[in-house]
Design a protein around this motif. Structure first.
Motif, PDB file in Angstrom:
ATOM      1  N   ASN A  91       4.249  -5.982   7.116  1.00 35.33           N
ATOM      2  CA  ASN A  91       3.812  -5.712   5.744  1.00 35.33           C
ATOM      3  C   ASN A  91       4.339  -4.347   5.322  1.00 35.33           C
ATOM      4  O   ASN A  91       4.081  -3.343   5.981  1.00 35.33           O
ATOM      5  CB  ASN A  91       2.279  -5.734   5.650  1.00 35.33           C
ATOM      6  CG  ASN A  91       1.717  -7.063   6.081  1.00 35.33           C
ATOM      7  OD1 ASN A  91       2.029  -8.091   5.508  1.00 35.33           O
ATOM      8  ND2 ASN A  91       0.911  -7.037   7.120  1.00 35.33           N
ATOM      9  N   GLU A  92       5.063  -4.319   4.219  1.00 34.84           N
ATOM     10  CA  GLU A  92       5.658  -3.074   3.752  1.00 34.84           C
ATOM     11  C   GLU A  92       4.623  -2.146   3.139  1.00 34.84           C
ATOM     12  O   GLU A  92       3.689  -2.595   2.479  1.00 34.84           O
ATOM     13  CB  GLU A  92       6.737  -3.385   2.719  1.00 34.84           C
ATOM     14  CG  GLU A  92       7.890  -4.153   3.318  1.00 34.84           C
ATOM     15  CD  GLU A  92       8.750  -4.845   2.285  1.00 34.84           C
ATOM     16  OE1 GLU A  92       8.456  -4.756   1.074  1.00 34.84           O
ATOM     17  OE2 GLU A  92       9.719  -5.509   2.693  1.00 34.84           O
ATOM     18  N   ALA A 143       4.437   1.827  13.165  1.00 29.88           N
ATOM     19  CA  ALA A 143       5.163   1.510  11.934  1.00 29.88           C
ATOM     20  C   ALA A 143       6.651   1.553  12.243  1.00 29.88           C
ATOM     21  O   ALA A 143       7.082   2.191  13.209  1.00 29.88           O
ATOM     22  CB  ALA A 143       4.822   2.524  10.839  1.00 29.88           C
ATOM     23  N   ARG A 144       7.430   0.870  11.428  1.00 29.47           N
ATOM     24  CA  ARG A 144       8.879   0.934  11.583  1.00 29.47           C
ATOM     25  C   ARG A 144       9.524   1.012  10.210  1.00 29.47           C
ATOM     26  O   ARG A 144       8.956   0.531   9.220  1.00 29.47           O
ATOM     27  CB  ARG A 144       9.390  -0.230  12.391  1.00 29.47           C
ATOM     28  CG  ARG A 144       9.077  -1.585  11.810  1.00 29.47           C
ATOM     29  CD  ARG A 144       9.475  -2.701  12.785  1.00 29.47           C
ATOM     30  NE  ARG A 144       9.316  -3.993  12.186  1.00 29.47           N
ATOM     31  CZ  ARG A 144       8.174  -4.653  12.074  1.00 29.47           C
ATOM     32  NH1 ARG A 144       7.066  -4.117  12.541  1.00 29.47           N
ATOM     33  NH2 ARG A 144       8.112  -5.828  11.501  1.00 29.47           N
ATOM     34  N   PRO A 145      10.700   1.616  10.132  1.00 30.48           N
ATOM     35  CA  PRO A 145      11.390   1.700   8.845  1.00 30.48           C
ATOM     36  C   PRO A 145      11.680   0.304   8.289  1.00 30.48           C
ATOM     37  O   PRO A 145      11.976  -0.619   9.046  1.00 30.48           O
ATOM     38  CB  PRO A 145      12.686   2.442   9.174  1.00 30.48           C
ATOM     39  CG  PRO A 145      12.391   3.178  10.439  1.00 30.48           C
ATOM     40  CD  PRO A 145      11.421   2.312  11.197  1.00 30.48           C
ATOM     41  N   ALA A 146      11.595   0.175   6.987  1.00 31.45           N
ATOM     42  CA  ALA A 146      11.897  -1.097   6.321  1.00 31.45           C
ATOM     43  C   ALA A 146      12.924  -0.838   5.229  1.00 31.45           C
ATOM     44  O   ALA A 146      12.857   0.184   4.542  1.00 31.45           O
ATOM     45  CB  ALA A 146      10.622  -1.693   5.722  1.00 31.45           C
ATOM     46  N   ILE A 188       0.846  -1.181   0.000  1.00 28.13           N
ATOM     47  CA  ILE A 188       0.000   0.000   0.000  1.00 28.13           C
ATOM     48  C   ILE A 188       0.885   1.236   0.000  1.00 28.13           C
ATOM     49  O   ILE A 188       1.889   1.284   0.704  1.00 28.13           O
ATOM     50  CB  ILE A 188      -0.912  -0.014   1.249  1.00 28.13           C
ATOM     51  CG1 ILE A 188      -1.866  -1.221   1.188  1.00 28.13           C
ATOM     52  CG2 ILE A 188      -1.683   1.285   1.384  1.00 28.13           C
ATOM     53  CD1 ILE A 188      -2.663  -1.440   2.465  1.00 28.13           C
ATOM     54  N   ASP A 189       0.530   2.236  -0.787  1.00 30.46           N
ATOM     55  CA  ASP A 189       1.156   3.553  -0.744  1.00 30.46           C
ATOM     56  C   ASP A 189       0.174   4.510  -0.098  1.00 30.46           C
ATOM     57  O   ASP A 189      -1.021   4.485  -0.416  1.00 30.46           O
ATOM     58  CB  ASP A 189       1.483   4.072  -2.152  1.00 30.46           C
ATOM     59  CG  ASP A 189       2.652   3.361  -2.800  1.00 30.46           C
ATOM     60  OD1 ASP A 189       3.414   2.677  -2.097  1.00 30.46           O
ATOM     61  OD2 ASP A 189       2.807   3.504  -4.022  1.00 30.46           O
ATOM     62  N   VAL A 190       0.665   5.355   0.806  1.00 32.08           N
ATOM     63  CA  VAL A 190      -0.182   6.350   1.457  1.00 32.08           C
ATOM     64  C   VAL A 190       0.417   7.733   1.269  1.00 32.08           C
ATOM     65  O   VAL A 190       1.626   7.882   1.087  1.00 32.08           O
ATOM     66  CB  VAL A 190      -0.388   6.045   2.963  1.00 32.08           C
ATOM     67  CG1 VAL A 190      -1.098   4.724   3.162  1.00 32.08           C
ATOM     68  CG2 VAL A 190       0.926   6.065   3.722  1.00 32.08           C
ATOM     69  N   ASN A 191      -0.435   8.728   1.305  1.00 31.69           N
ATOM     70  CA  ASN A 191      -0.046  10.134   1.224  1.00 31.69           C
ATOM     71  C   ASN A 191      -0.714  10.879   2.360  1.00 31.69           C
ATOM     72  O   ASN A 191      -1.887  10.633   2.658  1.00 31.69           O
ATOM     73  CB  ASN A 191      -0.509  10.761  -0.094  1.00 31.69           C
ATOM     74  CG  ASN A 191       0.109  10.129  -1.301  1.00 31.69           C
ATOM     75  OD1 ASN A 191      -0.204   8.998  -1.661  1.00 31.69           O
ATOM     76  ND2 ASN A 191       1.002  10.847  -1.946  1.00 31.69           N
ATOM     77  N   TRP A 233      10.229   8.967  -1.059  1.00 32.46           N
ATOM     78  CA  TRP A 233       9.263   8.272  -0.220  1.00 32.46           C
ATOM     79  C   TRP A 233      10.003   7.539   0.893  1.00 32.46           C
ATOM     80  O   TRP A 233      11.221   7.371   0.865  1.00 32.46           O
ATOM     81  CB  TRP A 233       8.431   7.287  -1.045  1.00 32.46           C
ATOM     82  CG  TRP A 233       9.250   6.207  -1.686  1.00 32.46           C
ATOM     83  CD1 TRP A 233       9.608   5.000  -1.135  1.00 32.46           C
ATOM     84  CD2 TRP A 233       9.836   6.236  -2.984  1.00 32.46           C
ATOM     85  NE1 TRP A 233      10.370   4.292  -2.013  1.00 32.46           N
ATOM     86  CE2 TRP A 233      10.530   5.017  -3.155  1.00 32.46           C
ATOM     87  CE3 TRP A 233       9.843   7.159  -4.023  1.00 32.46           C
ATOM     88  CZ2 TRP A 233      11.220   4.712  -4.321  1.00 32.46           C
ATOM     89  CZ3 TRP A 233      10.531   6.850  -5.176  1.00 32.46           C
ATOM     90  CH2 TRP A 233      11.204   5.637  -5.332  1.00 32.46           C
ATOM     91  N   HIS A 234       9.226   7.110   1.890  1.00 25.45           N
ATOM     92  CA  HIS A 234       9.752   6.317   2.999  1.00 25.45           C
ATOM     93  C   HIS A 234       9.108   4.933   2.935  1.00 25.45           C
ATOM     94  O   HIS A 234       7.888   4.827   2.778  1.00 25.45           O
ATOM     95  CB  HIS A 234       9.411   6.952   4.344  1.00 25.45           C
ATOM     96  CG  HIS A 234      10.071   8.271   4.551  1.00 25.45           C
ATOM     97  ND1 HIS A 234      11.360   8.389   4.998  1.00 25.45           N
ATOM     98  CD2 HIS A 234       9.624   9.533   4.359  1.00 25.45           C
ATOM     99  CE1 HIS A 234      11.687   9.658   5.084  1.00 25.45           C
ATOM    100  NE2 HIS A 234      10.644  10.382   4.693  1.00 25.45           N
ATOM    101  N   VAL A 235       9.906   3.901   3.061  1.00 25.75           N
ATOM    102  CA  VAL A 235       9.397   2.535   3.119  1.00 25.75           C
ATOM    103  C   VAL A 235       9.277   2.164   4.587  1.00 25.75           C
ATOM    104  O   VAL A 235      10.226   2.301   5.364  1.00 25.75           O
ATOM    105  CB  VAL A 235      10.322   1.545   2.389  1.00 25.75           C
ATOM    106  CG1 VAL A 235       9.722   0.131   2.429  1.00 25.75           C
ATOM    107  CG2 VAL A 235      10.559   1.975   0.939  1.00 25.75           C
ATOM    108  N   LEU A 236       8.091   1.727   4.964  1.00 22.18           N
ATOM    109  CA  LEU A 236       7.785   1.372   6.343  1.00 22.18           C
ATOM    110  C   LEU A 236       7.188  -0.032   6.380  1.00 22.18           C
ATOM    111  O   LEU A 236       6.807  -0.581   5.345  1.00 22.18           O
ATOM    112  CB  LEU A 236       6.786   2.372   6.932  1.00 22.18           C
ATOM    113  CG  LEU A 236       7.220   3.832   6.905  1.00 22.18           C
ATOM    114  CD1 LEU A 236       6.045   4.745   7.207  1.00 22.18           C
ATOM    115  CD2 LEU A 236       8.357   4.063   7.882  1.00 22.18           C
TER     116      LEU A 236
END
Length: 126
Positions: free
Chosen positions: A114-115, A92-95, A71-74, A105-108
């Motif tokens: 689940n990324e 959430a945590r960094p991935a 999922i991408d969120v804004n 973007w930031h990957v979490l």
């Protein structure tokens, strides 16, 4: 006539916990649940609106292999940095998926790993 995405279904160990997390992330509410089976969340107006609902379906074991959908969120009411801080406070945590550090973007990862990505552009709320 074309199709439209109405629901996203995600297998998970703890549907209630993930539903709480994603309700906070997306400002969704619980629409339906079956104790020990699934929890469906979505916008306050319910199923069938412009946004799909998300169903968290209980699975004792994760599916083999890497999840191929994320999922991408804004953010809608704050900048990306402020939203990143809020998501981290929610659990959430960094991935690391091989980013270079130059991405916009930031990957979490959610509480079950689940990324998902937090994108830079702020969107207008629906």
């Amino acid at each position: 006539m074309a199709c439209r995405i109405s629901e996203l279904v995600l297998g998970c160990r703890d549907p209630e916990a993930l539903a709480r997390f994603w309700c906070e992330v997306l400002d969704f509410v619980v629409l339906d649940r079956e104790e020990g089976g699934y929890v469906e969340i979505g916008p306050r107006e319910g199923f069938g609106g412009p946004q799909p609902t998300i169903v968290f379906s209980h699975r004792d074991e994760p599916e083999p292999g890497k999840l191929r959908l994320h999922i991408d969120v804004n953010a809608t009411d704050r900048d990306q940095d402020a939203e990143l801080e809020r998501l981290l406070q929610l659990g959430a945590r960094p991935a690391d998926v091989g980013q270079t550090g130059e991405e916009s973007w930031h990957v979490l990862a959610d509480p079950e790993g689940n990324e998902f990505c937090l994108l830079r552009t702020r969107l207008a709320p629906l």
